[in-house]
Design a protein around this motif. Structure first.
Motif, PDB file in Angstrom:
ATOM      1  N   PHE A   1      -1.245 -12.148 -32.031  1.00  0.00           N
ATOM      2  CA  PHE A   1      -0.748 -10.772 -32.042  1.00  0.00           C
ATOM      3  C   PHE A   1      -0.688 -10.150 -30.644  1.00  0.00           C
ATOM      4  CE2 PHE A   1      -2.700 -11.352 -36.262  1.00  0.00           C
ATOM      5  CZ  PHE A   1      -1.531 -11.282 -37.007  1.00  0.00           C
ATOM      6  N   GLU A   2      -1.422 -10.704 -29.694  1.00  0.00           N
ATOM      7  CA  GLU A   2      -1.469 -10.136 -28.347  1.00  0.00           C
ATOM      8  C   GLU A   2      -0.418 -10.724 -27.414  1.00  0.00           C
ATOM      9  OE1 GLU A   2      -5.461 -10.710 -27.046  1.00  0.00           O
ATOM     10  OE2 GLU A   2      -6.293  -9.609 -28.729  1.00  0.00           O
ATOM     11  N   SER A   3       0.295 -11.729 -27.844  1.00  0.00           N
ATOM     12  CA  SER A   3       1.265 -12.402 -26.992  1.00  0.00           C
ATOM     13  C   SER A   3       2.676 -12.175 -27.526  1.00  0.00           C
ATOM     14  CB  SER A   3       0.959 -13.904 -26.951  1.00  0.00           C
ATOM     15  OG  SER A   3       2.012 -14.600 -26.345  1.00  0.00           O
ATOM     16  N   ALA A   4       3.537 -11.613 -26.699  1.00  0.00           N
ATOM     17  CA  ALA A   4       4.925 -11.384 -27.114  1.00  0.00           C
ATOM     18  C   ALA A   4       5.624 -12.699 -27.422  1.00  0.00           C
ATOM     19  CB  ALA A   4       5.666 -10.623 -26.020  1.00  0.00           C
ATOM     20  N   GLN A   5       5.276 -13.743 -26.706  1.00  0.00           N
ATOM     21  CA  GLN A   5       5.879 -15.050 -26.925  1.00  0.00           C
ATOM     22  C   GLN A   5       5.522 -15.602 -28.298  1.00  0.00           C
ATOM     23  OE1 GLN A   5       4.784 -17.954 -24.010  1.00  0.00           O
ATOM     24  NE2 GLN A   5       6.039 -19.567 -24.913  1.00  0.00           N
ATOM     25  N   ASP A   6       4.336 -15.267 -28.796  1.00  0.00           N
ATOM     26  CA  ASP A   6       3.871 -15.813 -30.063  1.00  0.00           C
ATOM     27  C   ASP A   6       4.117 -14.901 -31.258  1.00  0.00           C
ATOM     28  OD1 ASP A   6       2.862 -18.145 -28.847  1.00  0.00           O
ATOM     29  OD2 ASP A   6       1.061 -17.051 -28.240  1.00  0.00           O
ATOM     30  N   ASN A   7       4.540 -13.671 -31.022  1.00  0.00           N
ATOM     31  CA  ASN A   7       4.718 -12.718 -32.120  1.00  0.00           C
ATOM     32  C   ASN A   7       5.779 -13.145 -33.128  1.00  0.00           C
ATOM     33  OD1 ASN A   7       2.738 -10.910 -31.510  1.00  0.00           O
ATOM     34  ND2 ASN A   7       4.053  -9.563 -30.329  1.00  0.00           N
ATOM     35  N   ALA A   8       6.828 -13.792 -32.689  1.00  0.00           N
ATOM     36  CA  ALA A   8       7.909 -14.176 -33.603  1.00  0.00           C
ATOM     37  C   ALA A   8       7.485 -15.279 -34.567  1.00  0.00           C
ATOM     38  CB  ALA A   8       9.127 -14.622 -32.807  1.00  0.00           C
ATOM     39  N   GLY A   9       6.459 -16.004 -34.231  1.00  0.00           N
ATOM     40  CA  GLY A   9       6.006 -17.110 -35.069  1.00  0.00           C
ATOM     41  C   GLY A   9       6.493 -18.441 -34.537  1.00  0.00           C
ATOM     42  N   SER A  10       5.810 -19.488 -34.907  1.00  0.00           N
ATOM     43  CA  SER A  10       6.129 -20.810 -34.363  1.00  0.00           C
ATOM     44  C   SER A  10       7.469 -21.343 -34.843  1.00  0.00           C
ATOM     45  CB  SER A  10       5.017 -21.793 -34.701  1.00  0.00           C
ATOM     46  OG  SER A  10       4.850 -21.887 -36.100  1.00  0.00           O
ATOM     47  N   ALA A  11       8.007 -20.810 -35.927  1.00  0.00           N
ATOM     48  CA  ALA A  11       9.310 -21.270 -36.402  1.00  0.00           C
ATOM     49  C   ALA A  11      10.453 -20.788 -35.515  1.00  0.00           C
ATOM     50  CB  ALA A  11       9.540 -20.796 -37.832  1.00  0.00           C
ATOM     51  N   TYR A  12      10.221 -19.720 -34.751  1.00  0.00           N
ATOM     52  CA  TYR A  12      11.302 -19.113 -33.966  1.00  0.00           C
ATOM     53  C   TYR A  12      11.183 -19.316 -32.466  1.00  0.00           C
ATOM     54  CZ  TYR A  12      12.263 -16.924 -38.403  1.00  0.00           C
ATOM     55  OH  TYR A  12      12.534 -16.727 -39.723  1.00  0.00           O
ATOM     56  N   SER A  13      10.049 -19.781 -31.994  1.00  0.00           N
ATOM     57  CA  SER A  13       9.891 -20.006 -30.559  1.00  0.00           C
ATOM     58  C   SER A  13       8.782 -21.011 -30.322  1.00  0.00           C
ATOM     59  CB  SER A  13       9.569 -18.691 -29.842  1.00  0.00           C
ATOM     60  OG  SER A  13       8.306 -18.215 -30.258  1.00  0.00           O
TER      61      SER A  13
ATOM     62  N   VAL B   1      -2.945 -25.218 -27.018  1.00  0.00           N
ATOM     63  CA  VAL B   1      -4.280 -25.794 -26.878  1.00  0.00           C
ATOM     64  C   VAL B   1      -5.072 -25.591 -28.158  1.00  0.00           C
ATOM     65  CG1 VAL B   1      -6.478 -25.573 -25.650  1.00  0.00           C
ATOM     66  CG2 VAL B   1      -4.340 -25.634 -24.369  1.00  0.00           C
ATOM     67  N   ALA B   2      -5.006 -24.396 -28.726  1.00  0.00           N
ATOM     68  CA  ALA B   2      -5.735 -24.124 -29.966  1.00  0.00           C
ATOM     69  C   ALA B   2      -5.239 -25.011 -31.103  1.00  0.00           C
ATOM     70  CB  ALA B   2      -5.609 -22.647 -30.337  1.00  0.00           C
ATOM     71  N   ALA B   3      -3.936 -25.207 -31.192  1.00  0.00           N
ATOM     72  CA  ALA B   3      -3.374 -26.052 -32.250  1.00  0.00           C
ATOM     73  C   ALA B   3      -3.776 -27.515 -32.056  1.00  0.00           C
ATOM     74  CB  ALA B   3      -1.864 -25.917 -32.290  1.00  0.00           C
ATOM     75  N   ALA B   4      -3.734 -27.985 -30.816  1.00  0.00           N
ATOM     76  CA  ALA B   4      -4.135 -29.362 -30.540  1.00  0.00           C
ATOM     77  C   ALA B   4      -5.615 -29.560 -30.841  1.00  0.00           C
ATOM     78  CB  ALA B   4      -3.841 -29.706 -29.083  1.00  0.00           C
ATOM     79  N   PHE B   5      -6.438 -28.583 -30.470  1.00  0.00           N
ATOM     80  CA  PHE B   5      -7.871 -28.663 -30.755  1.00  0.00           C
ATOM     81  C   PHE B   5      -8.113 -28.673 -32.258  1.00  0.00           C
ATOM     82  CE2 PHE B   5     -11.738 -26.260 -31.809  1.00  0.00           C
ATOM     83  CZ  PHE B   5     -12.682 -27.167 -31.343  1.00  0.00           C
TER      84      PHE B   5
END
Length: 108
Positions: A2-14, A22-26
């Motif tokens: 929620f704090e990152s504009a790059q991540d707000n759209a969701g992983s399906a869109y960007s 890193v969090a996903a890989a971990f």
């Protein structure tokens, strides 16, 4: 997220930010290691005697310590993750070996 504009759209869109990558890989690595550990610990729980059962909580403590140090060293590359990998893997390997030795001993 929620704090990152790059991540707000969701992983399906960007593409996710480096922080989320890193969090996903971990998380993926921890799920994989956790599955292997659970199977090994279930096998070890079938070994008769109090020693094997006493090993299980110690193995889980080492697993947790390994995961924490793995994440903390993730940004430093393979060398930074090495202690966490070893601390996670050694009790898992010991549990499998212990279980296999017990199976071999009881089948003779």
């Amino acid at each position: 997220r929620f704090e990152s504009a790059q991540d707000n759209a969701g992983s399906a869109y960007s593409e996710p930010s480096l922080r989320l990558k890193v969090a996903a890989a971990f998380l993926q690595n921890t799920v994989e290691q956790g599955f292997i550990a659970v199977l090994g610990n279930l096998a070890l729980a079938t070994v008769p005697g109090p020693e094997a059962l006493a090993f299980l909580p110690a193995a889980m403590i080492l697993f947790s310590l390994g995961r924490i140090t793995f994440l903390r060293g993730y940004h430093r590359g393979a060398g930074g993750r090495a202690f966490g990998v070893a601390t996670t893997a050694i009790p898992i390997i010991c549990g499998y070996v212990w279980s296999l030795v017990d199976i071999g001993r009881n089948s003779l």
